[in-house]
Design an enzyme around this catalytic site. Structure first.
Site, PDB file in Angstrom:
ATOM      1  CG  ASP A  51      -2.114  -0.661   0.988  1.00  0.00           C
ATOM      2  OD1 ASP A  51      -2.366  -1.320  -0.033  1.00  0.00           O
ATOM      3  OD2 ASP A  51      -2.813  -1.303   2.057  1.00  0.00           O
ATOM      4  CG  ASN A 166     -10.006   7.569  10.373  1.00  0.00           C
ATOM      5  OD1 ASN A 166     -10.548   8.451  10.973  1.00  0.00           O
ATOM      6  ND2 ASN A 166     -11.009   6.491  10.288  1.00  0.00           N
TER       7      ASN A 166
END
Length: 266
Positions: A51, A166
């Site tokens: 990622d 988050n």
């Protein structure tokens, strides 16, 4: 994908990865893809790594809207942006030849610092105290003063970024089909003088968020866009909004966002 044949590989530079990428290039040539040396000439950009490599590929090729991005994992585990594993070439061939891929459009955030410098984020923007001391920000939503925050900082995430930094600060996981931004606090201080919402909140894609740093001597916050630090020192104001720019990614039909969430966390 039949009308998209110009292929560019964005890859990690270690010897093992480079050797496997050469095998992928030979495979691509066999199936009549054109390999290009410059990302600007490509209409498919393939990141090889994980990622982090995918985020770097998108950023370093300019958040292009006129091409497809695809992620290939080298870790043995598929991830949020990587639908293929580098050693499973048969799955890649089946996906290309049997049209088992779909195009997903992921929203991005536009960040403007002090009304001058602008950036895009695919995952999140973060702002934190640059020293071991809390700092203060006035938070505005559409020019409405919402709260005065004191604490370690904030994370503003896209829906796809909701599973990253988050989530680690107890933010919600958000479906990427919802065009929105999520704001999550980092160690807020709540007392008789400073009061914040104390939980993550989600803003519509039509909203604008403004963070004004209170100039009290701790006005050199550390800022990050996705997995990269911003080298801007003195900061007074940061404005954020959902960008009209969307990143088109290749995904397998049997590998939806929620299947990825289940595979990663459950």
């Amino acid at each position: 994908m039949n009308d998209r044949r110009n292929l560019y590989f964005y890859t990690l530079k270690d010897a093992t990865t480079l050797r496997k990428v050469e095998e992928l290039k030979n495979l691509a040539k066999r199936y009549e893809f054109n390999l290009v040396n410059q990302s600007k000439d490509a209409n498919i950009i393939v990141s090889v790594g994980g990622d982090g490599a995918f985020l770097q590929a998108v950023r370093n090729t300019g958040f292009r809207e006129d091409c497809l991005y695809a992620g290939i994992s080298t870790t043995g585990n598929l991830s949020m942006y990587c639908d293929f594993y580098i050693d499973d070439t048969s799955k890649m061939i089946d996906a290309m030849m049997k049209e088992q891929v779909e195009v997903r459009r992921y929203p991005t955030i536009n960040v403007t610092v002090d009304g001058q410098t602008s950036f895009h984020c695919l995952n999140e923007f973060s702002i934190r105290s640059g020293i071991i001391k809390t700092f203060v920000m006035d938070v505005f939503i559409d020019d409405f003063h919402f709260e005065t925050f004191r604490g370690d900082g904030m994370v503003i995430a896209t829906p796809t970024g909701s599973t990253a930094y988050n989530k680690s600060v107890n933010g919600a996981v958000v479906d990427p089909m919802l065009p929105c931004m999520q704001v999550s606090e980092l160690a807020s201080l709540n007392n008789n003088r400073y009061r914040t919402l104390g939980s993550s909140f989600i803003l519509s894609g039509n909203r604008k968020l403004k963070l004004q740093i209170v100039q009290d001597g701790n006005d050199y916050p550390s800022m990050g866009i996705d997995n990269e630090a911003l080298g801007i020192r003195h900061v007074r104001e940061v404005e954020l909004s959902l960008s009209e720019r969307k990143i088109k990614t290749v995904k397998l039909k049997d590998n939806s966002f929620w299947e990825k969430v289940k595979r990663t966390f459950l």
